[in-house]
Each structure stands twice: as structure tokens, then as C-alpha cells.
Design a protein around this motif. Sequence first.
Motif, PDB file in Angstrom:
ATOM      1  N   LYS A   1       2.244   1.800  -3.501  1.00  0.00           N
ATOM      2  CA  LYS A   1       1.221   2.299  -4.417  1.00  0.00           C
ATOM      3  C   LYS A   1       0.993   3.796  -4.223  1.00  0.00           C
ATOM      4  O   LYS A   1       0.857   4.560  -5.180  1.00  0.00           O
ATOM      5  CB  LYS A   1      -0.086   1.544  -4.209  1.00  0.00           C
ATOM      6  CG  LYS A   1      -0.075   0.109  -4.698  1.00  0.00           C
ATOM      7  CD  LYS A   1      -1.422  -0.561  -4.413  1.00  0.00           C
ATOM      8  CE  LYS A   1      -1.400  -2.021  -4.872  1.00  0.00           C
ATOM      9  NZ  LYS A   1      -2.687  -2.701  -4.580  1.00  0.00           N
ATOM     10  N   ARG A   2       0.951   4.247  -2.967  1.00  0.00           N
ATOM     11  CA  ARG A   2       0.742   5.662  -2.696  1.00  0.00           C
ATOM     12  C   ARG A   2       1.904   6.501  -3.226  1.00  0.00           C
ATOM     13  O   ARG A   2       1.690   7.571  -3.811  1.00  0.00           O
ATOM     14  CB  ARG A   2       0.580   5.896  -1.185  1.00  0.00           C
ATOM     15  CG  ARG A   2      -0.701   5.367  -0.614  1.00  0.00           C
ATOM     16  CD  ARG A   2      -0.957   5.949   0.767  1.00  0.00           C
ATOM     17  NE  ARG A   2       0.146   5.665   1.682  1.00  0.00           N
ATOM     18  CZ  ARG A   2       0.204   4.577   2.447  1.00  0.00           C
ATOM     19  NH1 ARG A   2      -0.761   3.678   2.407  1.00  0.00           N
ATOM     20  NH2 ARG A   2       1.223   4.406   3.270  1.00  0.00           N
TER      21      ARG A   2
ATOM     22  N   ASP B   1       0.825  -1.206   0.000  1.00  0.00           N
ATOM     23  CA  ASP B   1       0.000   0.000   0.000  1.00  0.00           C
ATOM     24  C   ASP B   1       0.861   1.260   0.000  1.00  0.00           C
ATOM     25  O   ASP B   1       0.569   2.249  -0.689  1.00  0.00           O
ATOM     26  CB  ASP B   1      -0.925   0.000   1.226  1.00  0.00           C
ATOM     27  CG  ASP B   1      -1.975  -1.103   1.152  1.00  0.00           C
ATOM     28  OD1 ASP B   1      -2.232  -1.574   0.009  1.00  0.00           O
ATOM     29  OD2 ASP B   1      -2.499  -1.494   2.205  1.00  0.00           O
ATOM     30  N   LYS B   2       1.948   1.240   0.752  1.00  0.00           N
ATOM     31  CA  LYS B   2       2.845   2.396   0.792  1.00  0.00           C
ATOM     32  C   LYS B   2       3.496   2.631  -0.567  1.00  0.00           C
ATOM     33  O   LYS B   2       3.618   3.773  -1.034  1.00  0.00           O
ATOM     34  CB  LYS B   2       3.916   2.175   1.858  1.00  0.00           C
ATOM     35  CG  LYS B   2       4.880   3.345   2.022  1.00  0.00           C
ATOM     36  CD  LYS B   2       5.879   3.073   3.121  1.00  0.00           C
ATOM     37  CE  LYS B   2       6.845   4.242   3.278  1.00  0.00           C
ATOM     38  NZ  LYS B   2       7.831   3.989   4.350  1.00  0.00           N
TER      39      LYS B   2
ATOM     40  N   SER C   1       1.666   6.680  -7.083  1.00  0.00           N
ATOM     41  CA  SER C   1       0.578   7.572  -7.505  1.00  0.00           C
ATOM     42  C   SER C   1       0.957   9.035  -7.289  1.00  0.00           C
ATOM     43  O   SER C   1       0.670   9.905  -8.133  1.00  0.00           O
ATOM     44  CB  SER C   1      -0.701   7.241  -6.725  1.00  0.00           C
ATOM     45  OG  SER C   1      -1.093   5.910  -6.943  1.00  0.00           O
ATOM     46  N   TYR C   2       1.619   9.308  -6.188  1.00  0.00           N
ATOM     47  CA  TYR C   2       2.040  10.689  -5.907  1.00  0.00           C
ATOM     48  C   TYR C   2       3.061  11.167  -6.945  1.00  0.00           C
ATOM     49  O   TYR C   2       3.004  12.305  -7.410  1.00  0.00           O
ATOM     50  CB  TYR C   2       2.621  10.758  -4.499  1.00  0.00           C
ATOM     51  CG  TYR C   2       3.218  12.103  -4.174  1.00  0.00           C
ATOM     52  CD1 TYR C   2       2.402  13.212  -3.902  1.00  0.00           C
ATOM     53  CD2 TYR C   2       4.609  12.280  -4.136  1.00  0.00           C
ATOM     54  CE1 TYR C   2       2.953  14.448  -3.610  1.00  0.00           C
ATOM     55  CE2 TYR C   2       5.170  13.508  -3.850  1.00  0.00           C
ATOM     56  CZ  TYR C   2       4.345  14.587  -3.587  1.00  0.00           C
ATOM     57  OH  TYR C   2       4.890  15.811  -3.306  1.00  0.00           O
TER      58      TYR C   2
END
Length: 224
Positions: free
Chosen positions: A23-24, A20-21, A27-28
Amino acid sequence: MPLLDINKPEIILVLNEAYDKEKRLRSYWVTKNTEKLQKAATLTREPTNYYEEDVMKHAMIAGLATITRDHKVATRNRRKVPLRDAKSMPGIESIRHEHSIINLGLGTAKEDPRLARPDTDLSPDPVMRPVDAKTRKIFFKPKPHFGREKYLHARAKILPENKYYHPECMSWDYGWRFSDSKMLGRAMHGRHLLLQKTLQSRVGPTPDPDYYKSPMHGYEKCAQ
């Protein structure tokens, strides 16, 4: 380090948090650089329709001028006579005179007329000794009893020191001018291995010669 057991619940939670980290963060980064990505993906220049072969051809044609120039320079330099630095060194005539073949005692001008040169002549000394006239005739006579092969066989029987002034390869260092050694032959008043020669002979030990017997004393002569 042992591999993680992904079937354990606590390991699964850790991996999910890491995914999850990531992916964030991805995306950023995409959101932050959207304009740059669109600009890089859009063709802003007129298409040239060049292939890879065209680019390589252009680079090769640009380098042909350099190749032609270097070839002309190399051709001009090959036609020039090489300069010898020895001609510009002071006192080189005396140095060459002291180290010539004649002064070293390796040859004479009578045996080899090429050695009769002035001291100002800085050309290198001849490598090979002159060939004997009798051996040279073998080369020019017709086959099969003469010719090049017979000439080489005759030359092979000659020692290298009688064909060359100096050793031309490292294998010639062993035995070069061995006949000049003082250790050749048996000493006139030296010891002889008589016992060793007797034991190694084919007939075995032999009696001593008469002159090996001890001399007779005076009283022995009187008794006889």
C-alpha cells in the motif's frame, strides 16, 4: 511447496506487513506521478468522433493503390512469354541431341513424327506416345458401343510403358519395361523344381518317366 496456513497468528502478521508495504509503495507511486496521470486523463485535442470502422476504412483505402499497381504489373507479366535459360547456355543443342528420345532408343521419328526435330529446337519432348489409329477411332464413334468411356477402357489395358516415354509417377517404377529383363522365363539348361511341383500337384506323387531310369549295362543285356 505446501500452501501457507493463514489461520496461524505468525502467518497473519507476515501477510499484514506485506500488504502494508504494498500500500505504501502504491501510494508513493501515485503521489510521484500525479501530474502525468492528470495529463493522460485529460483530452488535450479536439475530438474527431471517429469510430473503429472509420480508422480501418482509412487504412484500407490507402492500400488500394498498391493492390491496383501490383495487379497491373502481374497482368503485364502474365502476358509475357517466359524466357528459357537453356537458350542462352552454350552447347545446349548438343546436350539436347545426346539426351533426346531418339538417341536414348525410346522411340523413332517413323513411329512419332514429333521427334523429327532439329537440334536447335529446344522445345520439350512429347510426354505421351502417339495413340494407335484403331484405338483413336473408338473415341469418335457413336455410343453406346463406342465413345469416351470405351476409349478409356481400351487405353487402360495398355501398359504405361507403351503409352508414355518416361515414368510419370513413382508407382510406375515397379515393373517399368519389365519385359526387357533377362530373368523372365525359365532357363533352357537350368534346374527345375520337380519335387516341389510333384508334391503340390492335385494328383500327388507320380512315377518317374521312362527316360529317368538308369541305363542298362552290358552284362544285364546278356542276361536278358
